[in-house]
Design a protein around this motif. Structure first.
Motif, PDB file in Angstrom:
ATOM      1  N   CYS A  80       0.990  -1.671  -0.462  1.00  0.00           N
ATOM      2  CA  CYS A  80      -0.114  -0.173   0.001  1.00  0.00           C
ATOM      3  C   CYS A  80       0.981   1.002   0.185  1.00  0.00           C
ATOM      4  CB  CYS A  80      -1.345   0.017   1.351  1.00  0.00           C
ATOM      5  SG  CYS A  80      -2.279   1.535   1.072  1.00  0.00           S
ATOM      6  N   VAL A 124       1.553   5.546   0.696  1.00  0.00           N
ATOM      7  CA  VAL A 124       0.413   6.421   1.716  1.00  0.00           C
ATOM      8  C   VAL A 124       1.183   7.731   1.029  1.00  0.00           C
ATOM      9  CG1 VAL A 124      -0.321   7.145   3.378  1.00  0.00           C
ATOM     10  CG2 VAL A 124       0.414   4.439   2.718  1.00  0.00           C
ATOM     11  N   ILE A 128      -6.464  10.354   3.153  1.00  0.00           N
ATOM     12  CA  ILE A 128      -6.564  10.387   4.057  1.00  0.00           C
ATOM     13  C   ILE A 128      -7.033  10.498   5.230  1.00  0.00           C
ATOM     14  CG2 ILE A 128      -3.962  11.706   3.689  1.00  0.00           C
ATOM     15  CD1 ILE A 128      -2.519   9.047   4.958  1.00  0.00           C
ATOM     16  N   CYS A 146      -9.976   9.809   6.552  1.00  0.00           N
ATOM     17  CA  CYS A 146     -10.086   8.400   7.709  1.00  0.00           C
ATOM     18  C   CYS A 146      -9.122   8.891   8.973  1.00  0.00           C
ATOM     19  CB  CYS A 146      -8.905   7.628   7.279  1.00  0.00           C
ATOM     20  SG  CYS A 146      -9.195   7.196   5.356  1.00  0.00           S
ATOM     21  N   ARG A 191     -14.087   5.020   6.826  1.00  0.00           N
ATOM     22  CA  ARG A 191     -13.420   3.744   6.373  1.00  0.00           C
ATOM     23  C   ARG A 191     -11.784   3.720   6.041  1.00  0.00           C
ATOM     24  NH1 ARG A 191     -16.556  -0.935   8.816  1.00  0.00           N
ATOM     25  NH2 ARG A 191     -14.677  -2.218   9.126  1.00  0.00           N
ATOM     26  N   ILE A 192     -11.013   2.905   6.178  1.00  0.00           N
ATOM     27  CA  ILE A 192      -9.788   3.046   5.522  1.00  0.00           C
ATOM     28  C   ILE A 192     -10.207   2.200   3.983  1.00  0.00           C
ATOM     29  CG2 ILE A 192      -7.639   2.057   5.279  1.00  0.00           C
ATOM     30  CD1 ILE A 192      -6.648   2.794   8.679  1.00  0.00           C
ATOM     31  N   LYS A 193     -10.865   0.933   4.857  1.00  0.00           N
ATOM     32  CA  LYS A 193     -10.578   0.681   3.318  1.00  0.00           C
ATOM     33  C   LYS A 193     -11.722   1.101   2.272  1.00  0.00           C
ATOM     34  CE  LYS A 193     -15.136  -2.007   4.696  1.00  0.00           C
ATOM     35  NZ  LYS A 193     -15.324  -3.113   5.621  1.00  0.00           N
ATOM     36  N   ILE A 214      -8.430   3.765   0.363  1.00  0.00           N
ATOM     37  CA  ILE A 214      -7.611   2.780  -0.598  1.00  0.00           C
ATOM     38  C   ILE A 214      -8.315   2.603  -1.597  1.00  0.00           C
ATOM     39  CG2 ILE A 214      -6.111   2.237   1.887  1.00  0.00           C
ATOM     40  CD1 ILE A 214      -7.588  -0.320   1.123  1.00  0.00           C
ATOM     41  N   LEU A 218      -3.271   4.686  -0.600  1.00  0.00           N
ATOM     42  CA  LEU A 218      -4.487   5.434  -0.039  1.00  0.00           C
ATOM     43  C   LEU A 218      -3.826   7.192  -0.298  1.00  0.00           C
ATOM     44  CD1 LEU A 218      -6.159   6.308   2.176  1.00  0.00           C
ATOM     45  CD2 LEU A 218      -4.296   6.023   3.395  1.00  0.00           C
ATOM     46  N   ILE A 243      -3.087   5.159  11.363  1.00  0.00           N
ATOM     47  CA  ILE A 243      -3.413   4.430   9.940  1.00  0.00           C
ATOM     48  C   ILE A 243      -2.701   3.544   9.369  1.00  0.00           C
ATOM     49  CG2 ILE A 243      -3.883   5.290   7.383  1.00  0.00           C
ATOM     50  CD1 ILE A 243      -5.447   7.158   8.673  1.00  0.00           C
ATOM     51  N   LYS A 296      -2.435   0.201  11.236  1.00  0.00           N
ATOM     52  CA  LYS A 296      -3.151  -0.260  10.726  1.00  0.00           C
ATOM     53  C   LYS A 296      -3.233  -0.933   9.174  1.00  0.00           C
ATOM     54  CE  LYS A 296      -7.335   1.089  13.485  1.00  0.00           C
ATOM     55  NZ  LYS A 296      -7.793   2.485  13.032  1.00  0.00           N
ATOM     56  N   LEU A 297      -2.463  -0.507   8.553  1.00  0.00           N
ATOM     57  CA  LEU A 297      -1.936  -0.548   6.949  1.00  0.00           C
ATOM     58  C   LEU A 297      -0.544  -1.965   6.984  1.00  0.00           C
ATOM     59  CD1 LEU A 297      -2.060   2.413   4.548  1.00  0.00           C
ATOM     60  CD2 LEU A 297      -3.688   0.963   5.312  1.00  0.00           C
TER      61      LEU A 297
END
Ligand SMILES: Nc1ncnc2c1ncn2[C@@H]1O[C@H](COP(=O)(O)OP(=O)(O)OP(=O)(O)O)[C@@H](O)[C@H]1O
Ligand SMILES: [Mg+2]
Length: 261
Positions: free
Chosen positions: A35, A37, A60, A63, A69-71, A74, A86, A103, A106-107
């Motif tokens: 991923c 960012v 971002i 987020c 949500r992050i999902k 992305i 992201l 964040i 979590k990624l």
């Protein structure tokens, strides 16, 4: 836990975003989940270079502010199922370090690699982008101003974050100029900075270097160099792309002359 790597530089415009995009693509081609960012919040362009700008709905900052949500933010690469972006868009109040960190962590719990594109220099944007990283790649070009600024970044990174693993990527090397002694080599730069060279990338003639990588054939030099860089990152090796090979010997002499026509 995946690897959290910030790509940064002292001087602007040396190729951080290009390296993030190209390296991510190369890692994904080697089957890693990646991923990228955009940590250059406000002056973002990673979405453009990753060719996903038309798919941006959330970013971002949304987020970080709990708006999505992050999902939801992305974006999957149009061609590679294991590569995500992201993006960043809106500006943030200064100092939002901890929500950015959360964040990234979590990624990293999902992806093998989280590559963070940092703004140049040592300001708040850089501090936020580098806060979570356990590894830093400092991009430097073979120009004296870039080398001096890279030196300052390396000194600051090792002072601020003593446990961070540091390396450099030397970008925009011109094999013809190095072969004729008119440009610093990556070894010169490595000695000046006393830093390990994780990768050497040649100057590319493509109009949009990073985007063109999608279509580049296996004989494209920039692509070959990125694949070696990605392999070095995965395997902990320091193999070097030979950017002067084309410009040595009799044919090399001719190619050097041709390049200057
Ligand atoms: N190896 C290369 N060969 C040719 N052009 C390159 C190379 N690397 C980067 N560039 C070009 O240099 C310009 C700046 O690159 P890039 O945006 O990646 O730099 P940056 O360090 O992210 O800049 P900024 O500090 O503004 O974020 C772009 O036009 C890019 O296509
Ligand atoms: Mg950039």
């Amino acid at each position: 836990m995946g690897r959290k790597i910030v790509v940064t530089s002292g001087k602007g415009g040396v190729g951080k975003t290009t390296v993030v995009a190209g390296l991510a693509r190369a890692l994904a081609c080697l089957n890693a989940t990646v991923c990228v960012v955009d940590g250059d919040i406000g002056l973002n362009n990673l979405d453009l270079i990753m060719n996903v700008e038309n798919k941006v709905v959330y970013d971002i900052v949304d987020c970080m502010q709990g708006k999505c949500r992050i999902k939801q933010a992305i974006i999957k690469d149009p061609f590679l199922d294991n590569l995500f972006t992201l993006p960043a868009g809106k500006n943030l109040p200064v100092g939002e370090v901890f929500s950015f960190d959360s964040i990234i962590n979590k990624l990293a719990s999902i992806f093998d690699f989280v590559l963070i594109d940092s703004p140049a220099g040592k300001d708040d944007g850089f501090k936020r982008a580098s806060f979570s990283a356990t590894e830093a790649i400092v991009v430097v070009t073979p120009h004296i101003a870039s080398v001096r600024d890279a030196s300052k970044m390396l000194t600051m990174l090792s002072a601020d974050k003593s446990k961070i693993a540091l390396s450099i990527v030397v970008n925009r090397l011109r094999g013809d100029l190095v072969a004729s002694g008119d440009m610093m080599t990556h070894s010169d730069i490595s000695s000046l900075l006393t830093a390990k060279v994780l990768g050497v990338l040649p100057e590319s003639d493509s109009y949009n270097v990073a985007s063109s990588l999608r279509f580049a054939g296996d004989n494209d030099e920039f692509k070959q160099a990125l694949m070696i860089l990605a392999k070095n990152l995965i395997e902990g090796t320091f193999e070097e792309f030979n950017y002067t090979a084309k410009y040595t010997g009799v044919m090399g002499f001719f190619r050097r002359k041709l390049k200057r026509l």
